[in-house]
Motif scaffolding. Sequence first.
Motif, mmCIF file in Angstrom:
data_model
loop_
_atom_site.group_PDB
_atom_site.id
_atom_site.type_symbol
_atom_site.label_atom_id
_atom_site.label_comp_id
_atom_site.label_asym_id
_atom_site.label_seq_id
_atom_site.Cartn_x
_atom_site.Cartn_y
_atom_site.Cartn_z
ATOM 1 N N ILE A 183 53.874 53.510 40.774
ATOM 2 C CA ILE A 183 53.376 52.645 39.708
ATOM 3 C C ILE A 183 54.216 51.367 39.570
ATOM 4 O O ILE A 183 53.746 50.361 39.043
ATOM 5 C CB ILE A 183 53.300 53.411 38.362
ATOM 6 N N LEU A 184 55.430 51.378 40.089
ATOM 7 C CA LEU A 184 56.290 50.193 40.012
ATOM 8 C C LEU A 184 55.744 49.017 40.817
ATOM 9 O O LEU A 184 56.226 47.897 40.684
ATOM 10 C CB LEU A 184 57.709 50.536 40.465
ATOM 11 N N VAL A 185 54.720 49.256 41.624
ATOM 12 C CA VAL A 185 54.091 48.180 42.379
ATOM 13 C C VAL A 185 53.483 47.133 41.435
ATOM 14 O O VAL A 185 53.297 45.984 41.823
ATOM 15 C CB VAL A 185 53.049 48.732 43.376
ATOM 16 N N VAL A 186 53.210 47.516 40.195
ATOM 17 C CA VAL A 186 52.620 46.558 39.251
ATOM 18 C C VAL A 186 53.529 45.363 39.005
ATOM 19 O O VAL A 186 53.053 44.283 38.662
ATOM 20 C CB VAL A 186 52.218 47.214 37.910
ATOM 21 N N LEU A 222 36.273 49.574 47.805
ATOM 22 C CA LEU A 222 35.258 49.292 46.789
ATOM 23 C C LEU A 222 34.996 50.520 45.920
ATOM 24 O O LEU A 222 34.840 50.401 44.697
ATOM 25 C CB LEU A 222 33.957 48.825 47.448
ATOM 26 N N ILE A 223 34.953 51.691 46.527
ATOM 27 C CA ILE A 223 34.740 52.928 45.765
ATOM 28 C C ILE A 223 35.898 53.170 44.803
ATOM 29 O O ILE A 223 35.692 53.513 43.631
ATOM 30 C CB ILE A 223 34.536 54.120 46.726
ATOM 31 N N LEU A 224 37.119 52.960 45.269
ATOM 32 C CA LEU A 224 38.283 53.130 44.395
ATOM 33 C C LEU A 224 38.275 52.122 43.257
ATOM 34 O O LEU A 224 38.592 52.461 42.111
ATOM 35 C CB LEU A 224 39.575 53.002 45.201
ATOM 36 N N LEU A 225 37.909 50.873 43.562
ATOM 37 C CA LEU A 225 37.818 49.858 42.503
ATOM 38 C C LEU A 225 36.769 50.239 41.468
ATOM 39 O O LEU A 225 36.959 50.036 40.267
ATOM 40 C CB LEU A 225 37.474 48.491 43.102
ATOM 41 N N ASP A 226 35.665 50.796 41.935
ATOM 42 C CA ASP A 226 34.619 51.228 41.019
ATOM 43 C C ASP A 226 35.127 52.330 40.095
ATOM 44 O O ASP A 226 34.866 52.309 38.888
ATOM 45 C CB ASP A 226 33.398 51.706 41.806
ATOM 46 N N ARG A 227 35.849 53.264 40.636
ATOM 47 C CA ARG A 227 36.369 54.378 39.832
ATOM 48 C C ARG A 227 37.356 53.904 38.780
ATOM 49 O O ARG A 227 37.330 54.375 37.645
ATOM 50 C CB ARG A 227 37.027 55.420 40.724
ATOM 51 N N CYS A 228 38.234 52.992 39.147
ATOM 52 C CA CYS A 228 39.233 52.562 38.170
ATOM 53 C C CYS A 228 38.686 51.540 37.174
ATOM 54 O O CYS A 228 39.328 51.251 36.173
ATOM 55 C CB CYS A 228 40.498 52.046 38.859
ATOM 56 N N SER A 229 37.488 51.022 37.419
ATOM 57 C CA SER A 229 36.882 50.071 36.475
ATOM 58 C C SER A 229 35.691 50.682 35.736
ATOM 59 O O SER A 229 34.865 49.957 35.203
ATOM 60 C CB SER A 229 36.454 48.805 37.208
ATOM 61 N N GLN A 230 35.607 51.999 35.713
ATOM 62 C CA GLN A 230 34.549 52.738 35.013
ATOM 63 C C GLN A 230 33.144 52.300 35.429
ATOM 64 O O GLN A 230 32.265 52.090 34.585
ATOM 65 C CB GLN A 230 34.700 52.627 33.484
ATOM 66 N N GLU A 242 45.267 52.954 44.226
ATOM 67 C CA GLU A 242 45.553 54.333 43.809
ATOM 68 C C GLU A 242 46.753 54.424 42.877
ATOM 69 O O GLU A 242 46.747 55.201 41.924
ATOM 70 C CB GLU A 242 45.789 55.214 45.039
ATOM 71 N N HIS A 243 47.781 53.607 43.118
ATOM 72 C CA HIS A 243 49.000 53.691 42.314
ATOM 73 C C HIS A 243 48.966 52.803 41.078
ATOM 74 O O HIS A 243 49.590 53.154 40.074
ATOM 75 C CB HIS A 243 50.225 53.347 43.166
ATOM 76 N N ALA A 244 48.290 51.691 41.151
ATOM 77 C CA ALA A 244 48.290 50.737 40.033
ATOM 78 C C ALA A 244 46.908 50.630 39.386
ATOM 79 O O ALA A 244 46.539 49.581 38.874
ATOM 80 C CB ALA A 244 48.764 49.367 40.521
ATOM 81 N N TRP A 245 46.160 51.729 39.405
ATOM 82 C CA TRP A 245 44.768 51.685 38.931
ATOM 83 C C TRP A 245 44.594 51.141 37.518
ATOM 84 O O TRP A 245 43.586 50.486 37.248
ATOM 85 C CB TRP A 245 44.101 53.054 39.089
ATOM 86 N N PRO A 246 45.526 51.333 36.583
ATOM 87 C CA PRO A 246 45.273 50.761 35.250
ATOM 88 C C PRO A 246 45.227 49.231 35.239
ATOM 89 O O PRO A 246 44.613 48.631 34.362
ATOM 90 C CB PRO A 246 46.452 51.262 34.415
ATOM 91 N N ARG A 247 45.852 48.603 36.231
ATOM 92 C CA ARG A 247 45.895 47.136 36.292
ATOM 93 C C ARG A 247 44.809 46.525 37.175
ATOM 94 O O ARG A 247 44.708 45.318 37.290
ATOM 95 C CB ARG A 247 47.255 46.673 36.819
ATOM 96 N N MET A 248 44.012 47.331 37.802
ATOM 97 C CA MET A 248 43.014 46.837 38.747
ATOM 98 C C MET A 248 41.771 46.209 38.104
ATOM 99 O O MET A 248 41.232 45.253 38.647
ATOM 100 C CB MET A 248 42.578 47.946 39.712
ATOM 101 N N PRO A 249 41.284 46.696 36.961
ATOM 102 C CA PRO A 249 40.068 46.084 36.403
ATOM 103 C C PRO A 249 40.171 44.574 36.169
ATOM 104 O O PRO A 249 39.201 43.849 36.399
ATOM 105 C CB PRO A 249 39.854 46.840 35.088
ATOM 106 N N CYS A 250 41.336 44.067 35.800
ATOM 107 C CA CYS A 250 41.461 42.626 35.575
ATOM 108 C C CYS A 250 41.489 41.852 36.895
ATOM 109 O O CYS A 250 41.230 40.653 36.922
ATOM 110 C CB CYS A 250 42.689 42.306 34.735
ATOM 111 N N ARG A 251 41.754 42.525 37.994
ATOM 112 C CA ARG A 251 41.755 41.888 39.311
ATOM 113 C C ARG A 251 40.443 42.111 40.054
ATOM 114 O O ARG A 251 40.267 41.674 41.184
ATOM 115 C CB ARG A 251 42.917 42.428 40.137
ATOM 116 N N LEU A 252 39.521 42.787 39.412
ATOM 117 C CA LEU A 252 38.257 43.155 40.035
ATOM 118 C C LEU A 252 37.472 41.968 40.593
ATOM 119 O O LEU A 252 37.038 42.026 41.747
ATOM 120 C CB LEU A 252 37.396 43.955 39.043
ATOM 121 N N PRO A 253 37.267 40.881 39.851
ATOM 122 C CA PRO A 253 36.455 39.782 40.410
ATOM 123 C C PRO A 253 36.995 39.229 41.725
ATOM 124 O O PRO A 253 36.240 39.028 42.672
ATOM 125 C CB PRO A 253 36.481 38.716 39.307
#
Length: 130
Positions: free
Chosen positions: A5-8, A92-100, A45-56
């Motif tokens: 998670i420190l990758v954030v 793309l599948i992982l991004l979909d999962r972490c962005s609900q 996989e490790h920083a999934w909580p921070r991925m939705p804002c990087r989605l676009p």
Amino acid sequence: SRLGILVVRHLKRLERVILGYLEVSDGPEEEARLGILETLQCTIEHAWPRMPCRLPVLLKALLRLLWDVHTERGPTPEPVRAALLQRATQCLILLDRCSQGRVKVLLEGVHSSCEESRVRECLRKVQESS
């Protein structure tokens, strides 16, 4: 993966590196692109909580990669193309999962208007993932 998670702490810089590598073909074996897709997958996989804002930004880069790999007529062997498409689809599948499910919503229009079978197949896999 060692950072976990420190990758954030490094996401902004890492995102720029990932985008740069995804944009440029690095020869027939595409080692750099395959490696950076693996890095992206691990980062999601490790920083999934921070991925939705990087989605676009990430979604646009991955879709462009799918299109480029499909339309490129260079010396890249078919197994390498298939691996690139598969890894990009997995990201793309992982991004979909972490962005609900936001990726699926955003891809609905793209999937219906895309006429290229290989790209449609990748998008279908994302749409059907749970």
